[in-house]
Scaffold this motif. Structure first.
Motif, PDB file in Angstrom:
ATOM      1  N   ASN A 171       0.984  -1.234  -0.207  1.00 58.16           N
ATOM      2  CA  ASN A 171       0.317  -0.120  -0.191  1.00 58.16           C
ATOM      3  C   ASN A 171       1.247   0.750   0.066  1.00 58.16           C
ATOM      4  O   ASN A 171      -0.295   2.051  -0.460  1.00 58.16           O
ATOM      5  CB  ASN A 171      -0.946   0.044   1.547  1.00 58.16           C
ATOM      6  CG  ASN A 171      -2.373  -1.163   0.863  1.00 58.16           C
ATOM      7  OD1 ASN A 171      -2.807  -1.265   0.029  1.00 58.16           O
ATOM      8  ND2 ASN A 171      -2.300  -1.960   1.961  1.00 58.16           N
ATOM      9  N   LYS A 172       2.047   1.568   0.264  1.00 55.14           N
ATOM     10  CA  LYS A 172       3.090   1.805   0.565  1.00 55.14           C
ATOM     11  C   LYS A 172       3.640   2.182  -0.858  1.00 55.14           C
ATOM     12  O   LYS A 172       4.441   1.121  -1.987  1.00 55.14           O
ATOM     13  CB  LYS A 172       3.905   2.251   1.699  1.00 55.14           C
ATOM     14  CG  LYS A 172       3.689   2.074   2.800  1.00 55.14           C
ATOM     15  CD  LYS A 172       2.428   3.564   3.414  1.00 55.14           C
ATOM     16  CE  LYS A 172       2.041   3.180   4.468  1.00 55.14           C
ATOM     17  NZ  LYS A 172       1.191   4.693   4.440  1.00 55.14           N
ATOM     18  N   LYS A 173       4.311   3.157  -1.274  1.00 50.04           N
ATOM     19  CA  LYS A 173       5.008   3.341  -2.466  1.00 50.04           C
ATOM     20  C   LYS A 173       6.072   3.390  -2.042  1.00 50.04           C
ATOM     21  O   LYS A 173       6.866   2.848  -1.641  1.00 50.04           O
ATOM     22  CB  LYS A 173       5.159   5.277  -2.830  1.00 50.04           C
ATOM     23  CG  LYS A 173       6.268   5.775  -4.152  1.00 50.04           C
ATOM     24  CD  LYS A 173       5.774   7.085  -3.966  1.00 50.04           C
ATOM     25  CE  LYS A 173       6.812   7.117  -5.676  1.00 50.04           C
ATOM     26  NZ  LYS A 173       8.251   6.880  -5.504  1.00 50.04           N
ATOM     27  N   GLU A 189      10.597   0.535  -7.794  1.00 47.58           N
ATOM     28  CA  GLU A 189       9.119  -0.081  -9.006  1.00 47.58           C
ATOM     29  C   GLU A 189       9.603  -0.713 -10.173  1.00 47.58           C
ATOM     30  O   GLU A 189      10.132  -0.289 -10.648  1.00 47.58           O
ATOM     31  CB  GLU A 189       8.371   1.120  -8.922  1.00 47.58           C
ATOM     32  CG  GLU A 189       7.388   1.686  -7.732  1.00 47.58           C
ATOM     33  CD  GLU A 189       6.984   3.514  -8.105  1.00 47.58           C
ATOM     34  OE1 GLU A 189       8.267   3.842  -9.100  1.00 47.58           O
ATOM     35  OE2 GLU A 189       6.521   3.945  -6.987  1.00 47.58           O
ATOM     36  N   ALA A 228      -7.529 -12.297   7.516  1.00 47.43           N
ATOM     37  CA  ALA A 228      -6.746 -11.027   9.279  1.00 47.43           C
ATOM     38  C   ALA A 228      -6.732 -12.425   9.439  1.00 47.43           C
ATOM     39  O   ALA A 228      -6.048 -11.572  10.582  1.00 47.43           O
ATOM     40  CB  ALA A 228      -8.396 -10.950   8.569  1.00 47.43           C
ATOM     41  N   SER A 275      -8.845  -5.080 -11.828  1.00 47.60           N
ATOM     42  CA  SER A 275      -8.307  -3.327 -11.855  1.00 47.60           C
ATOM     43  C   SER A 275      -7.346  -3.707 -10.016  1.00 47.60           C
ATOM     44  O   SER A 275      -7.390  -3.862 -10.138  1.00 47.60           O
ATOM     45  CB  SER A 275      -9.467  -2.304 -11.389  1.00 47.60           C
ATOM     46  OG  SER A 275      -9.990  -2.448 -10.149  1.00 47.60           O
ATOM     47  N   SER A 276      -6.796  -1.648 -10.388  1.00 50.34           N
ATOM     48  CA  SER A 276      -6.224  -1.202  -9.167  1.00 50.34           C
ATOM     49  C   SER A 276      -5.055  -2.190  -8.931  1.00 50.34           C
ATOM     50  O   SER A 276      -4.616  -2.698  -7.933  1.00 50.34           O
ATOM     51  CB  SER A 276      -7.223  -1.491  -7.933  1.00 50.34           C
ATOM     52  OG  SER A 276      -8.052  -0.067  -7.952  1.00 50.34           O
ATOM     53  N   ILE A 277      -4.199  -2.814 -10.270  1.00 45.22           N
ATOM     54  CA  ILE A 277      -2.951  -3.048 -10.093  1.00 45.22           C
ATOM     55  C   ILE A 277      -2.092  -2.953  -9.537  1.00 45.22           C
ATOM     56  O   ILE A 277      -1.730  -1.866 -10.105  1.00 45.22           O
ATOM     57  CB  ILE A 277      -2.925  -4.112 -11.753  1.00 45.22           C
ATOM     58  CG1 ILE A 277      -4.315  -4.433 -12.270  1.00 45.22           C
ATOM     59  CG2 ILE A 277      -1.372  -4.716 -11.645  1.00 45.22           C
ATOM     60  CD1 ILE A 277      -3.606  -5.137 -13.280  1.00 45.22           C
ATOM     61  N   LEU A 278      -0.883  -3.416  -8.503  1.00 45.17           N
ATOM     62  CA  LEU A 278      -0.192  -2.742  -8.042  1.00 45.17           C
ATOM     63  C   LEU A 278       0.698  -3.972  -8.356  1.00 45.17           C
ATOM     64  O   LEU A 278       0.668  -4.980  -7.724  1.00 45.17           O
ATOM     65  CB  LEU A 278       0.010  -3.083  -6.608  1.00 45.17           C
ATOM     66  CG  LEU A 278      -1.223  -1.277  -5.792  1.00 45.17           C
ATOM     67  CD1 LEU A 278      -1.386  -1.417  -4.456  1.00 45.17           C
ATOM     68  CD2 LEU A 278      -0.705  -0.082  -6.597  1.00 45.17           C
ATOM     69  N   ALA A 295      -0.805  -7.194  -6.378  1.00 42.68           N
ATOM     70  CA  ALA A 295      -1.860  -7.343  -6.028  1.00 42.68           C
ATOM     71  C   ALA A 295      -2.634  -6.249  -6.775  1.00 42.68           C
ATOM     72  O   ALA A 295      -2.191  -5.138  -7.294  1.00 42.68           O
ATOM     73  CB  ALA A 295      -2.054  -6.548  -4.744  1.00 42.68           C
ATOM     74  N   ALA A 296      -4.596  -6.590  -6.393  1.00 41.70           N
ATOM     75  CA  ALA A 296      -4.966  -6.491  -7.458  1.00 41.70           C
ATOM     76  C   ALA A 296      -6.321  -6.578  -6.846  1.00 41.70           C
ATOM     77  O   ALA A 296      -6.688  -7.694  -6.682  1.00 41.70           O
ATOM     78  CB  ALA A 296      -5.087  -7.226  -8.664  1.00 41.70           C
ATOM     79  N   ASN A 297      -7.071  -6.534  -7.607  1.00 44.20           N
ATOM     80  CA  ASN A 297      -8.661  -6.519  -7.480  1.00 44.20           C
ATOM     81  C   ASN A 297      -9.109  -6.801  -8.232  1.00 44.20           C
ATOM     82  O   ASN A 297      -9.645  -6.289  -9.455  1.00 44.20           O
ATOM     83  CB  ASN A 297      -9.255  -4.965  -7.168  1.00 44.20           C
ATOM     84  CG  ASN A 297      -9.165  -4.319  -5.370  1.00 44.20           C
ATOM     85  OD1 ASN A 297      -8.811  -5.149  -4.452  1.00 44.20           O
ATOM     86  ND2 ASN A 297      -9.602  -3.155  -5.294  1.00 44.20           N
ATOM     87  N   PHE A 298     -10.475  -7.910  -7.963  1.00 47.56           N
ATOM     88  CA  PHE A 298     -11.467  -8.474  -8.934  1.00 47.56           C
ATOM     89  C   PHE A 298     -12.421  -8.429  -8.580  1.00 47.56           C
ATOM     90  O   PHE A 298     -13.486  -8.976  -6.953  1.00 47.56           O
ATOM     91  CB  PHE A 298     -10.066  -9.799  -9.499  1.00 47.56           C
ATOM     92  CG  PHE A 298     -10.960 -10.579  -7.722  1.00 47.56           C
ATOM     93  CD1 PHE A 298      -9.916 -11.293  -7.072  1.00 47.56           C
ATOM     94  CD2 PHE A 298     -12.307 -11.986  -8.529  1.00 47.56           C
ATOM     95  CE1 PHE A 298     -10.563 -11.570  -5.909  1.00 47.56           C
ATOM     96  CE2 PHE A 298     -12.576 -12.632  -7.161  1.00 47.56           C
ATOM     97  CZ  PHE A 298     -11.781 -12.749  -6.255  1.00 47.56           C
ATOM     98  N   GLY A 309     -12.787  -9.687  -4.574  1.00 49.43           N
ATOM     99  CA  GLY A 309     -11.659 -10.127  -3.391  1.00 49.43           C
ATOM    100  C   GLY A 309     -10.538  -9.414  -4.496  1.00 49.43           C
ATOM    101  O   GLY A 309     -10.422  -8.622  -5.320  1.00 49.43           O
ATOM    102  N   ARG A 310      -9.176  -9.691  -4.002  1.00 47.62           N
ATOM    103  CA  ARG A 310      -8.423  -9.200  -3.994  1.00 47.62           C
ATOM    104  C   ARG A 310      -7.049 -10.747  -4.899  1.00 47.62           C
ATOM    105  O   ARG A 310      -7.233 -11.495  -4.495  1.00 47.62           O
ATOM    106  CB  ARG A 310      -6.923  -8.916  -2.513  1.00 47.62           C
ATOM    107  CG  ARG A 310      -7.665  -7.686  -2.349  1.00 47.62           C
ATOM    108  CD  ARG A 310      -6.075  -6.792  -1.900  1.00 47.62           C
ATOM    109  NE  ARG A 310      -6.768  -7.670  -0.767  1.00 47.62           N
ATOM    110  CZ  ARG A 310      -5.351  -7.725   0.742  1.00 47.62           C
ATOM    111  NH1 ARG A 310      -4.497  -7.186   0.392  1.00 47.62           N
ATOM    112  NH2 ARG A 310      -5.669  -8.544   1.728  1.00 47.62           N
TER     113      ARG A 310
END
Lengths: 163, 163, 163
Positions: B2-4, B8, B55, B94-97, B109-112, B129-130
């Motif tokens: 979640n952090k930069k 990269e 979790a 989406s939101s691929i890291l 990591a990505a949302n699906f 999920g992820r």
């Protein structure tokens, strides 16, 4: 931002902005609300509006917060109110448009969808709409303004979490 | 993620990873299950977990398969069980890291979101999920490990297809 | 387009194609139907098909329009029929695959999801499927052909808007 613009940012900036959007989504979905204010500049603005009001030119936001301190207060209220929060959220973000908007600043528009998954496993469409952002890209990308324009005008439960 | 991060990956690697995620989604949605094991390394791991168990630190997966041979067995079972499979699935990712994780390896990591469309045309949210992935990027990008963390803990029908 | 191809386009072309897809989605969601024909080449083809018919090799489209003039007629009919159109649509597009297909032309495949938000705030899954596109990339990217392959075969209300 629907027309091809002459001031398209380079790959590096595009990547940084898409990365910001992605980290924001993952932070919220992981319930890391305390990290949320840190995605904004010190005096960053967060606003939730309805598409209906935006179309009518009514500036009345559903929610308005200015500055990290106010965002932190908002998180504290949410934490206090929601001792027991069994549902989960999942953000899907797509169709990101980015254009330059001055020195070290870009505008971004993106579509979003948020799914809520309840304790019993039931999933429902919680919110959809557009993110309209003004983003400072250096030294690290942060939201100077994030406007969340929701398609629906129903907001009874919507205000439970940041979008 | 979640952090930069300072590590990269470059555009070429980002493109290859995003392309892998996209081809994986299209293969499943086109019911090309026999292609599915080929998205993994020879000893690649595929695991479905629930967000709740993750979790809590419970390592019990809903499904665990290691190596292409086991993935092929899984497909064979699915084909045997589902002679008649009228529903369709549609993956949205989406939101691929992406961050570097050693020589020729990245984490992603990505949302699906997966939509299921029934024979009668009814569409419903099937899963969200992820994806938490470890990907080997050369000579061609492959999943060394794909963990599917589902938001819901209901899995009665969920196990019908790979996610 | 499920296999890694040797003819992958460069970043500049990828960016321009993704940008075209994004602008198309935002234009429709903003109800700018009059802009819609301008995303196509002068003789561009727009076709809606069902996954079922495509799988069976039936070329019968649900809707077929060829050339901007026909697309403009379509918009005019929609405007005439829908004096009062209270619902909103939101397009989510992901898993974009792009490959070269001749001089200044690329093929693109992408997954989509369209959410419809009714006047009373109710949101529902309206359509899902694949965009299969042939795109001319110069001087500006335009659809030479956009085939919308819908997962569902129910089309009673689906034809209300372009997808």
């Amino acid at each position: 931002m629907n027309k091809k613009s002459g001031s398209e940012p380079d790959y590096e900036i595009r990547f940084r902005v898409e990365n910001l959007h992605a980290r924001y989504a993952h932070a919220l979905d992981a319930d890391k609300l305390e990290d949320w204010p840190n995605f904004f500049t010190e005096d960053g603005i967060y606003r939730i509006a309805t598409a209906e009001n935006e179309a009518r030119g009514l500036p009345l936001p559903v929610l308005y917060a200015e500055g990290r301190a106010m965002l932190r207060d908002r998180v504290a209220s949410l934490r206090h109110a929601n001792i027991y929060e069994p549902q989960r959220y999942r953000h899907i973000v797509s169709s990101i448009l980015i254009e330059e908007a001055g020195k070290n600043t870009v505008k971004s528009a993106a579509n979003f969808l948020v799914v809520r998954v309840m304790q019993d496993g039931q999933a429902l469409l919680f919110a959809s709409g557009r993110y309209l952002d003004r983003i400072v890209v250096v030294p690290e990308p942060l939201y100077a303004e994030r406007v969340v324009v929701c398609d629906s005008r129903r907001f009874d439960t919507l205000l439970a979490i940041p979008l």
